[in-house]
Design a protein around this motif. Structure first.
Motif, PDB file in Angstrom:
ATOM      1  N   UNK A 221      43.992  44.285  36.578  1.00  0.00           N
ATOM      2  CA  UNK A 221      44.472  42.954  36.176  1.00  0.00           C
ATOM      3  C   UNK A 221      45.164  42.250  37.347  1.00  0.00           C
ATOM      4  N   UNK A 222      44.847  40.983  37.507  1.00  0.00           N
ATOM      5  CA  UNK A 222      45.433  40.191  38.585  1.00  0.00           C
ATOM      6  C   UNK A 222      44.730  40.338  39.920  1.00  0.00           C
ATOM      7  N   UNK A 223      43.618  41.079  39.947  1.00  0.00           N
ATOM      8  CA  UNK A 223      42.885  41.263  41.202  1.00  0.00           C
ATOM      9  C   UNK A 223      42.533  39.914  41.820  1.00  0.00           C
ATOM     10  N   UNK A 224      42.738  39.813  43.121  1.00  0.00           N
ATOM     11  CA  UNK A 224      42.308  38.657  43.913  1.00  0.00           C
ATOM     12  C   UNK A 224      41.569  39.205  45.131  1.00  0.00           C
TER      13      UNK A 224
ATOM     14  N   UNK B   9      13.610  29.221  36.493  1.00  0.00           N
ATOM     15  CA  UNK B   9      14.205  30.557  36.379  1.00  0.00           C
ATOM     16  C   UNK B   9      14.586  31.075  37.757  1.00  0.00           C
ATOM     17  N   UNK B  10      13.750  30.817  38.759  1.00  0.00           N
ATOM     18  CA  UNK B  10      14.067  31.231  40.117  1.00  0.00           C
ATOM     19  C   UNK B  10      15.308  30.546  40.638  1.00  0.00           C
ATOM     20  N   UNK B  11      15.496  29.265  40.282  1.00  0.00           N
ATOM     21  CA  UNK B  11      16.696  28.558  40.704  1.00  0.00           C
ATOM     22  C   UNK B  11      17.926  29.134  40.023  1.00  0.00           C
ATOM     23  N   UNK B  12      17.788  29.567  38.793  1.00  0.00           N
ATOM     24  CA  UNK B  12      18.930  30.116  38.072  1.00  0.00           C
ATOM     25  C   UNK B  12      19.388  31.415  38.721  1.00  0.00           C
ATOM     26  N   UNK B  13      18.499  32.103  39.442  1.00  0.00           N
ATOM     27  CA  UNK B  13      18.860  33.354  40.084  1.00  0.00           C
ATOM     28  C   UNK B  13      19.577  33.135  41.411  1.00  0.00           C
ATOM     29  N   UNK B  14      19.462  31.928  41.966  1.00  0.00           N
ATOM     30  CA  UNK B  14      20.144  31.647  43.218  1.00  0.00           C
ATOM     31  C   UNK B  14      21.640  31.553  42.958  1.00  0.00           C
ATOM     32  N   UNK B  15      22.396  31.942  43.947  1.00  0.00           N
ATOM     33  CA  UNK B  15      23.848  31.903  43.826  1.00  0.00           C
ATOM     34  C   UNK B  15      24.444  31.609  45.188  1.00  0.00           C
ATOM     35  N   UNK B  16      25.694  31.274  45.183  1.00  0.00           N
ATOM     36  CA  UNK B  16      26.404  31.126  46.440  1.00  0.00           C
ATOM     37  C   UNK B  16      27.232  32.386  46.657  1.00  0.00           C
ATOM     38  N   UNK B  17      27.600  32.654  47.891  1.00  0.00           N
ATOM     39  CA  UNK B  17      28.474  33.802  48.138  1.00  0.00           C
ATOM     40  C   UNK B  17      29.777  33.707  47.338  1.00  0.00           C
ATOM     41  N   UNK B  18      30.327  32.520  47.218  1.00  0.00           N
ATOM     42  CA  UNK B  18      31.578  32.351  46.456  1.00  0.00           C
ATOM     43  C   UNK B  18      31.374  32.699  44.992  1.00  0.00           C
ATOM     44  N   UNK B  19      30.227  32.318  44.430  1.00  0.00           N
ATOM     45  CA  UNK B  19      29.946  32.641  43.029  1.00  0.00           C
ATOM     46  C   UNK B  19      29.812  34.148  42.833  1.00  0.00           C
ATOM     47  N   UNK B  20      29.127  34.808  43.768  1.00  0.00           N
ATOM     48  CA  UNK B  20      28.967  36.261  43.656  1.00  0.00           C
ATOM     49  C   UNK B  20      30.308  36.971  43.825  1.00  0.00           C
ATOM     50  N   UNK B  21      31.100  36.541  44.798  1.00  0.00           N
ATOM     51  CA  UNK B  21      32.420  37.156  44.991  1.00  0.00           C
ATOM     52  C   UNK B  21      33.278  36.948  43.750  1.00  0.00           C
ATOM     53  N   UNK B  22      33.202  35.761  43.146  1.00  0.00           N
ATOM     54  CA  UNK B  22      33.983  35.482  41.939  1.00  0.00           C
ATOM     55  C   UNK B  22      33.527  36.365  40.778  1.00  0.00           C
ATOM     56  N   UNK B  23      32.222  36.573  40.654  1.00  0.00           N
ATOM     57  CA  UNK B  23      31.705  37.438  39.587  1.00  0.00           C
ATOM     58  C   UNK B  23      32.192  38.875  39.766  1.00  0.00           C
ATOM     59  N   UNK B  24      32.082  39.382  40.980  1.00  0.00           N
ATOM     60  CA  UNK B  24      32.585  40.733  41.238  1.00  0.00           C
ATOM     61  C   UNK B  24      34.101  40.788  41.023  1.00  0.00           C
ATOM     62  N   UNK B  25      34.793  39.717  41.379  1.00  0.00           N
ATOM     63  CA  UNK B  25      36.236  39.658  41.160  1.00  0.00           C
ATOM     64  C   UNK B  25      36.590  39.729  39.687  1.00  0.00           C
ATOM     65  N   UNK B  26      35.812  39.043  38.855  1.00  0.00           N
ATOM     66  CA  UNK B  26      36.048  39.100  37.401  1.00  0.00           C
ATOM     67  C   UNK B  26      35.812  40.514  36.883  1.00  0.00           C
ATOM     68  N   UNK B  27      34.779  41.174  37.396  1.00  0.00           N
ATOM     69  CA  UNK B  27      34.514  42.559  36.997  1.00  0.00           C
ATOM     70  C   UNK B  27      35.670  43.463  37.427  1.00  0.00           C
ATOM     71  N   UNK B  28      36.195  43.241  38.616  1.00  0.00           N
ATOM     72  CA  UNK B  28      37.307  44.054  39.121  1.00  0.00           C
ATOM     73  C   UNK B  28      38.560  43.859  38.280  1.00  0.00           C
ATOM     74  N   UNK B  29      38.776  42.652  37.778  1.00  0.00           N
ATOM     75  CA  UNK B  29      39.967  42.367  36.971  1.00  0.00           C
ATOM     76  C   UNK B  29      40.001  43.181  35.681  1.00  0.00           C
ATOM     77  N   UNK B  30      38.851  43.632  35.228  1.00  0.00           N
ATOM     78  CA  UNK B  30      38.812  44.441  34.004  1.00  0.00           C
ATOM     79  C   UNK B  30      39.600  45.735  34.192  1.00  0.00           C
ATOM     80  N   UNK B  31      39.561  46.296  35.390  1.00  0.00           N
ATOM     81  CA  UNK B  31      40.301  47.533  35.653  1.00  0.00           C
ATOM     82  C   UNK B  31      41.532  47.312  36.532  1.00  0.00           C
TER      83      UNK B  31
END
Length: 134
Positions: free
Chosen positions: A36-39, A12-34
């Motif tokens: 569209x086309x956010x990069x 479970x602890x390993x599942x919580x680890x992330x890379x900066x690219x993964x976190x930026x991509x997740x926030x990017x997906x959230x941003x696309x909701x409001x």
């Protein structure tokens, strides 16, 4: 049987680890909701990092505590406590724990920006700090 709970906790602890690219991509997906086309943009992230928001006199920008050179260690403007470098190249632990990342965004955005940071700002911020060389 006692080893199974330990193994599950470790996994479970390993599942919580992330890379900066993964976190930026997740926030990017959230941003696309409001937006569209956010990069995510390292240039917008740099601008955000250095912008003076004038909310708190001693902590007007991220750079006030983290320095204009995010590959260098910073110092908290009020407490004087040393802060490890923000740049991923200089601090491999930076942006590796999603819970810590969100905790620090909540706290620092409130103190420095005067509001919660948007997912787009978070994506840009992490993207910028992932591109800074040490």
């Amino acid at each position: 049987m006692r080893t199974l709970p330990v193994i599950l906790c470790l996994l479970a602890g390993q599942a919580l680890a992330a890379t900066p690219a993964e976190l930026a991509a997740q926030y990017g997906r959230e941003a696309q909701a409001s937006q569209p086309g956010f990069q995510a943009s390292a240039e917008r992230g740099r601008s955000f990092y250095t912008r003076n928001f004038n909310v708190t006199p001693d902590m007007g920008s991220c750079a006030a505590c983290h320095t204009q050179a995010p590959q260098d260690a910073g110092r908290h403007a009020i407490s004087g406590k040393t802060i490890k470098p923000m740049a991923v190249a200089a601090n491999a632990e930076r942006f590796s724990d999603p819970a810590k990342v969100e905790k620090w965004f909540r706290r620092n955005c409130s103190e420095v920006v005067g509001r919660e940071c948007s997912p787009a700002e978070k994506a840009d911020f992490i993207t910028y700090l992932s591109k800074v060389k040490s």
